[in-house]
Design an enzyme around this catalytic site. Structure first.
Site, short mmCIF file in Angstrom:
data_model
loop_
_atom_site.label_atom_id
_atom_site.label_comp_id
_atom_site.label_asym_id
_atom_site.label_seq_id
_atom_site.Cartn_x
_atom_site.Cartn_y
_atom_site.Cartn_z
N ALA A 133 1.83 -10.56 5.35
CA ALA A 133 1.30 -9.78 6.47
C ALA A 133 0.77 -8.42 6.02
O ALA A 133 0.38 -7.61 6.86
CB ALA A 133 2.37 -9.62 7.54
N SER A 167 3.19 -3.55 3.41
CA SER A 167 3.76 -2.48 2.58
C SER A 167 2.69 -1.67 1.88
O SER A 167 2.29 -1.98 0.75
CB SER A 167 4.71 -3.08 1.54
OG SER A 167 6.00 -3.17 2.07
N ALA A 226 0.46 -5.70 -4.34
CA ALA A 226 0.45 -7.15 -4.13
C ALA A 226 0.48 -7.47 -2.63
O ALA A 226 -0.25 -8.35 -2.15
CB ALA A 226 1.63 -7.80 -4.83
N GLU A 230 16.05 3.45 -0.16
CA GLU A 230 15.61 2.08 -0.44
C GLU A 230 16.59 1.36 -1.36
O GLU A 230 16.27 0.33 -1.95
CB GLU A 230 14.19 2.10 -1.02
CG GLU A 230 13.19 2.81 -0.11
CD GLU A 230 12.30 1.89 0.73
OE1 GLU A 230 11.98 0.78 0.28
OE2 GLU A 230 11.91 2.29 1.86
N ARG A 273 9.04 6.47 -1.14
CA ARG A 273 9.97 5.83 -0.18
C ARG A 273 11.42 6.25 -0.35
O ARG A 273 12.24 6.09 0.54
CB ARG A 273 9.81 4.31 -0.28
CG ARG A 273 8.46 3.86 0.29
CD ARG A 273 8.01 2.47 -0.15
NE ARG A 273 8.86 1.38 0.28
CZ ARG A 273 8.50 0.09 0.25
NH1 ARG A 273 7.28 -0.26 -0.19
NH2 ARG A 273 9.32 -0.85 0.63
N HIS A 306 8.84 1.41 -6.04
CA HIS A 306 10.27 1.59 -6.34
C HIS A 306 10.39 1.82 -7.85
O HIS A 306 9.60 1.28 -8.64
CB HIS A 306 11.09 0.34 -5.98
CG HIS A 306 11.21 0.09 -4.51
ND1 HIS A 306 11.00 -1.16 -3.95
CD2 HIS A 306 11.53 0.90 -3.48
CE1 HIS A 306 11.19 -1.09 -2.64
NE2 HIS A 306 11.50 0.14 -2.33
N ASN A 311 4.15 -10.82 -2.79
CA ASN A 311 4.49 -9.74 -1.86
C ASN A 311 5.10 -8.56 -2.61
O ASN A 311 5.72 -7.68 -2.02
CB ASN A 311 5.49 -10.24 -0.81
CG ASN A 311 4.83 -10.45 0.55
OD1 ASN A 311 3.80 -9.82 0.84
ND2 ASN A 311 5.42 -11.29 1.38
N CYS A 344 13.85 -7.47 -7.96
CA CYS A 344 13.82 -7.14 -6.53
C CYS A 344 14.71 -8.08 -5.74
O CYS A 344 15.27 -7.71 -4.71
CB CYS A 344 12.41 -7.29 -5.96
SG CYS A 344 11.20 -6.22 -6.68
O1 SUG Z 1 9.38 -3.39 0.27
N1 SUG Z 1 7.37 -6.25 0.06
C1 SUG Z 1 8.55 -5.53 -0.37
C2 SUG Z 1 8.83 -5.80 -1.83
C3 SUG Z 1 10.15 -5.20 -2.26
C4 SUG Z 1 10.34 -5.23 -3.73
N2 SUG Z 1 11.58 -4.68 -4.07
C5 SUG Z 1 11.86 -3.96 -5.19
N3 SUG Z 1 10.92 -3.45 -5.92
N4 SUG Z 1 13.08 -3.73 -5.46
C6 SUG Z 1 8.40 -4.03 -0.11
O2 SUG Z 1 7.30 -3.50 -0.32
C7 SUG Z 1 5.78 -7.10 1.71
C8 SUG Z 1 5.86 -7.81 3.05
C9 SUG Z 1 4.51 -8.15 3.63
O3 SUG Z 1 3.53 -7.48 3.32
O4 SUG Z 1 4.45 -9.10 4.45
C10 SUG Z 1 7.07 -6.38 1.36
O5 SUG Z 1 7.78 -5.94 2.24
#
Ligand code: SUG
Length: 417
Positions: free
Chosen positions: A18, A21, A26, A162, A194, A230, A341, A347
């Site tokens: 969706a 972020s 990505a 986070e 964040r 992150h 994503n 992660c």
């Molecule tokens: O928070 N992606 C997550 C990925 C989290 C990765 N976590 C670490 N690096 N520890 C985020 O950005 C994408 C969901 C979307 O676009 O539908 C998302 O939430």
């Protein structure tokens, strides 16, 4: 005995793209793509199996209840009426990324000798800001033994937290006293930082850490601006090893010196930008590997397939393991659904150092329980979700009953809606 346990989030049946972020390249790039929730969950389970085969202790967290109607109700709406943005946020399977579930300070580091956990408030991204109540419920169940664990409430907004994705623990061995590093962001425009410094400092205080063995370090603005939303996208630690990109931290020499003075055996494996650019770092998720200590000694990296597919990265890694350093093995996991994503191997997991017998056994993974989860996922998880499917009541029902089938199968019905 205290052991490192990796708890992976099982990818939920509503996994979709969706584009929610901002700053996670990505997520933005794959907005609108058709997702494959069943494959995504099976890929995650296969990674857990790989960890078991390496002789590591593995745990898991359950997907959260989606769509989150209770959250929509607090916003005065429901799935039928909500704007597409709120509907996407209510359907997000983002709790799969367990590195953002909580920050964990193991017992040897804390003043009361218990392992402390604080769920992350994730306030910066709306779709993640409603994860913490479901996370807290699972932490309270899995780590209910108050002789061993203390579970805190999340840090209050507006201080963005986070979780473990911005936290690194250094120690001689997992069961010895650690030095905890909290990495916060301040700049990084056009993308949001964040993890706020004030939230990191609050978690350190709440956990009763020794201030002498606690370091707050600033993430570099260029890392955030390049897509490292992150710290765990540009650095990973295990025991006395820091594996990091040269541009990960704002004041890297200060950080290394502060660490060395507290942990003389520190080994820094730094990848120079001249070998791997920040762009290749983000595209490959080189540092989002799990860096683990193998039971027979030596360390291994569990990397995403994208790292092997990025020539500069793979060449660097092969040269590194060919040398005499502490990292002896490379393992590759196919996580392409989560990776699309922005979620790599690290992660998907939350590290807890604890005695496995002090944890609710339903949250611990064995080959048989993995077989069972795979069966349930194969039978109940949707094969595909396109963005327009998220507006279909039939999908909401499928997603709910798929999760309930998993909770039934794994005897975790306390978590059912
Ligand atoms: O928070 N992606 C997550 C990925 C989290 C990765 N976590 C670490 N690096 N520890 C985020 O950005 C994408 C969901 C979307 O676009 O539908 C998302 O939430």
């Amino acid at each position: 005995m205290l052991t490192e346990i990796n708890f992976d989030g099982i990818v939920g049946p509503s996994h979709n793209y969706a584009g929610l972020s901002h700053g996670n390249l990505a997520s933005t790039r794959n907005f609108g793509r058709v997702s494959r929730p069943r494959d995504a969950a099976l890929q995650g389970l296969a990674k857990m199996r790989l960890n078991l085969e390496l002789g590591l202790v593995q745990g898991w967290f359950m997907p959260q209840d989606r769509p989150d109607e209770a959250w929509l109700a607090r916003l005065g709406t429901d799935m039928a009426q909500a704007t597409p943005e709120l509907r996407y946020a209510a359907m997000s399977a983002s709790s799969m990324w367990a590195a953002n579930a909580a920050t964990v300070s193991p017992a040897p580091d804390t003043v009361d000798g218990r392992c402390h956990l604080t769920p992350a408030n994730l306030v910066t991204m709306p779709h993640r800001s409603h994860e913490w109540p479901g996370t807290l419920a699972q932490l309270r169940l899995a780590f209910a033994n108050a002789d061993h664990f203390a579970i805190h409430d999340p840090v209050p907004p507006p201080f963005g937290d986070e979780g473990a994705a911005n936290h690194m623990r250094f120690c001689a061995e997992h069961d010895s006293a650690g030095v905890e590093v909290f990495v916060y962001g301040m700049g990084g425009a056009p993308f949001p930082a964040r993890q706020h410094r004030e939230a990191s400092a609050a978690v350190a205080r709440l956990h009763g850490l020794d201030p002498e063995r606690t370091i707050l370090a600033r993430q570099s603005d260029e890392a955030i601006a390049a897509g490292a939303f992150h710290n765990d996208v540009v650095a990973v630690a295990n025991e006395y090893v820091l594996f990091a990109h040269e541009q990960a931290f704002a004041d890297r020499e200060d950080l290394y010196a502060a660490l060395r003075s507290r942990l003389p055996e520190l080994v820094v494996i730094e990848v120079p930008a001249s070998s791997v650019s920040l762009a290749d770092t983000i595209a490959s998720y080189l540092f989002n590997a799990q860096l683990v200590t193998l039971p027979g000694g030596g360390m291994a990296l569990i990397l995403p397939g994208e790292a092997r597919a990025t020539p500069s990265v793979w060449a660097w890694l092969e040269q590194m393991v060919g040398g005499n350093g502490p990292i002896r093995e490379l393992h590759v996991a196919d996580l392409r659904e989560s990776m699309a994503n922005g979620g790599g191997p690290a992660c998907l997991r939350l590290r807890v150092v604890a005695d496995p017998t002090s944890i609710d056994p339903r949250f611990l993974v064995s080959p048989d329980r993995l077989d069972l989860a795979e069966q349930i996922v194969s039978q109940h998880w949707p094969e595909e979700i396109a963005p327009h499917d998220l507006a279909r009541p039939a999908l909401w029902q499928t997603v709910r009953s798929a999760r309930n089938a998993l909770l039934d199968g794994l005897s975790l019905t306390e978590l059912a809606d």
